[in-house]
Design a protein around this motif. Structure first.
Motif, short mmCIF file in Angstrom:
data_model
loop_
_atom_site.label_atom_id
_atom_site.label_comp_id
_atom_site.label_asym_id
_atom_site.label_seq_id
_atom_site.Cartn_x
_atom_site.Cartn_y
_atom_site.Cartn_z
N ALA A 1 10.23 12.91 13.08
CA ALA A 1 9.77 13.91 12.12
C ALA A 1 9.03 13.31 10.92
O ALA A 1 8.31 14.02 10.24
CB ALA A 1 10.95 14.74 11.63
N ARG A 2 9.21 12.02 10.67
CA ARG A 2 8.54 11.39 9.53
C ARG A 2 7.32 10.59 9.96
O ARG A 2 6.73 9.87 9.17
CB ARG A 2 9.52 10.47 8.81
N LEU B 1 0.84 -1.19 0.00
CA LEU B 1 0.00 0.00 0.00
C LEU B 1 0.88 1.24 0.00
O LEU B 1 1.59 1.50 0.96
CB LEU B 1 -0.89 0.00 1.24
N SER B 2 0.89 1.97 -1.09
CA SER B 2 1.54 3.27 -1.13
C SER B 2 1.32 3.90 -2.49
O SER B 2 0.89 3.25 -3.43
CB SER B 2 3.04 3.17 -0.85
N ALA B 3 1.66 5.17 -2.59
CA ALA B 3 1.49 5.87 -3.86
C ALA B 3 2.45 5.34 -4.92
O ALA B 3 2.12 5.32 -6.09
CB ALA B 3 1.73 7.37 -3.65
N CYS C 1 12.05 9.72 0.20
CA CYS C 1 11.52 10.14 1.51
C CYS C 1 10.76 8.97 2.11
O CYS C 1 10.02 8.29 1.41
CB CYS C 1 10.57 11.32 1.35
N GLU C 2 10.94 8.75 3.36
CA GLU C 2 10.19 7.71 4.04
C GLU C 2 9.30 8.33 5.08
O GLU C 2 9.74 9.18 5.86
CB GLU C 2 11.13 6.71 4.72
N ARG D 1 5.44 1.74 6.16
CA ARG D 1 6.50 2.54 5.58
C ARG D 1 6.11 2.82 4.14
O ARG D 1 5.82 1.92 3.39
CB ARG D 1 7.84 1.81 5.60
N VAL D 2 6.10 4.09 3.79
CA VAL D 2 5.69 4.48 2.44
C VAL D 2 6.83 5.23 1.80
O VAL D 2 7.35 6.19 2.36
CB VAL D 2 4.43 5.38 2.49
#
Length: 184
Positions: free
Chosen positions: A76-77, A7-9, A34-35, A22-23
Motif C-alpha cells: 500500500a505504500r 533525497l526526500s521532502a 509515514c513511509e 524510502r521517503v
C-alpha cells in the motif's frame, strides 16, 4: 549501479543500489512517520529481459502471475515512476507499453509515467499517419520544426532518388511537383 544520495521532502531517505527510495514525509499519519517506497526505472528501450530482471529485484513492482502478463504494486505504500523511453529496438516495446499502461490504470495515483524523447518520436506517428496527412501531396509537407537543417519530404525523396542513380527519377519528381503546384 545507481549513486546513493539523500533525497526526500524531509531530508530523510536515500536512493539505494536497487533504485528504490524510502521517503519519510514531514507530516505524520500515525505516531510514526509515514513511509513511502518509490521504485524508479528509465530507458528500458524495449529490452524486456532487462525490465524483467529489474522487476525481479524490485520491492515495489511485481508481476501478478507467472505468465508476466500484468504488473502490480506490492504494498500500500509502494509508488512507481517510469522515467521515459519505453520503445526502441528491443523486441519487447509493445509488451512493455501494455504493462506500464496497465499498471497506471490499476494505480493511477501511485504510478507516474514520464515521456522521454523516444516516446515522443513514436507519438508523432499517430498524427503523421492520419488519413488527412497521408492524403496531402508530399510537396506540401513542411520540414520538421524541431530540426531546421532537416529537408522537407519532397527534398528527401529527391535526394534518395539521386542517390540511387535515378537522376531521371529525380527530374520526373521535380517536374511532377511543379505541375502539382500549378494546379493549386
Amino acid at each position: 549501479p545507481y549513486p546513493a544520495h539523500a533525497l526526500s521532502a524531509s531530508g530523510v531517505g536515500a536512493l539505494s543500489s536497487d533504485a528504490h527510495m524510502r521517503v519519510r514525509t514531514p507530516f505524520r499519519c500515525s505516531p510514526h512517520p509515514c513511509e513511502y517506497e518509490i521504485a524508479f526505472v528509465s530507458d528500458v528501450e524495449g529490452d524486456l529481459d532487462y525490465f524483467n530482471r529489474w522487476v525481479a529485484g524490485s520491492r515495489c513492482v511485481a508481476y501478478t502471475g507467472s505468465d508476466e502478463a500484468a504488473l502490480t504494486l506490492t504494498h500500500a505504500r509502494a509508488y512507481f515512476v517510469y522515467g521515459g523511453d519505453v520503445p526502441d529496438h528491443g523486441r519487447g516495446s509493445e509488451q512493455l507499453l501494455r504493462l506500464l499502461v496497465g499498471l497506471k490504470r490499476a494505480f493511477p495515483r501511485r504510478v507516474a509515467l514520464l515521456v522521454g524523447n523516444r516516446d515522443l518520436n513514436k507519438l508523432r506517428l499517430t498524427s503523421e499517419c492520419a488519413p488527412s496527412d497521408l492524403a496531402r501531396p508530399h510537396w506540401s509537407i513542411p520540414a520538421p520544426h524541431w530540426d531546421p537543417s532537416a529537408p522537407t519530404l519532397s527534398q528527401h525523396l529527391e535526394q534518395v532518388a539521386a542517390a540511387r542513380g535515378g537522376g531521371a527519377q529525380a527530374r520526373r519528381l521535380r517536374s511532377w511537383r511543379r505541375r502539382q503546384r500549378r494546379r493549386r
